[in-house]
Design a protein around this motif. Structure first.
Motif: not given
Length: 271
Positions: A160-162, A254-255, A257, A259
């Motif tokens: 995930t982005p996190e 993106k990354s 996930s 978006v």
């Protein structure tokens, strides 16, 4: 001794000797009666092509895999390959691929084999299904124990982005059509067969989900299912990875996930 007794005794001795002679004569000259053997008529037979060993899905026929076997003529049903109809079948079927498992001693039926050609995979596919390949290793392919005709779940691990990781089952109970295998030589000189690509049998919608998952995933793994699960539904998939209305769409990833989803576009924006 009185003459009468002597005469009686002589007559008795002569009679006994005569009886013994007659008995010996009858016994020695008799012919033994032989018992008649029953006549057994053999049932007519024909030669039927059978497997010389168990043949798994995807294996190819060779001279050691098939042979002719005598079979009761009344037991021949449609679909069996007989020497009478196809005398050169052993030679003609060299290289033919097995579509369904054939066990040792089982007759080779026409519907269980497919001609060897560049379109062999299409012969293995049921109507309406698609074949999609995905790379696997020993770690992501259940330790190398996955074989053609097994059932698997496809599990995706993505970041995930996190920075955390998500694990999702994107396909459930799908059938493995084939495993592309290669020989791997170990340090001690021994060799083992490992799969590098698994080809799965999917519906058109599952094909789209699999394509998106391959782009998003940090890792895709195949989880081997029990043979008892073969009758469970095999059309479930993570449809939320696609657009909801089924219209042509582009997934912007993106990354790891999604978006943004752009519908009706003919070009793809890479980020």
């Amino acid at each position: 001794m009185k003459p009468v007794r002597v005469i009686i005794l002589a007559v008795a001795v002569v009679s006994a000797g005569l009886a013994g002679f007659l008995a010996l004569k009858l016994t020695g000259g008799s012919t033994p009666i032989s018992s008649a053997e029953p006549v057994i008529e053999r049932e007519p037979t024909v030669n039927v092509l059978v497997a010389s060993k168990s043949l798994p899905v995807g294996s190819r026929l060779d001279p050691d895999a098939i042979h002719w076997m005598s079979w009761p003529k009344d037991g021949v049903v449609e679909g069996l390959i007989t020497e009478e109809l196809r005398p050169t079948a052993v030679t003609d079927l060299q290289g033919v691929v097995v579509r369904l498992p054939i066990f040792n001693g089982e007759p080779v039926r026409a519907e269980k084999i497919a001609e060897s050609s560049s379109r062999i995979m299409s012969a293995l596919l049921p109507a309406g299904k698609r074949a999609v390949a995905t790379e696997i290793t020993v770690a992501t392919g259940a330790g190398g124990f996955i074989l053609p005709n097994d059932r698997v779940d496809v599990i995706m691990v993505r970041k995930t982005p996190e920075g955390s990781f998500l694990t999702e089952t994107v396909l459930s109970n799908v059938r493995v059509l084939a495993i592309d295998q290669q020989i791997e030589e170990k340090e001690d000189g021994s060799k083992s067969v490992v799969g590098t690509t698994a080809t799965l049998e999917l519906t058109p919608d599952q094909t789209k989900v699999m394509t998106v998952a391959q782009q998003m995933a940090e890792r895709l793994s195949l989880a081997l299912r029990s043979v008892a699960d073969a009758q469970e539904p095999d059309t479930a998939s993570a449809d939320y990875l696609l657009s909801g209305d089924g219209r042509p769409a582009i997934q912007i990833i993106k990354s790891g996930s999604i978006v943004r989803s752009e519908e009706g576009s003919s070009t793809m924006e890479a980020q």
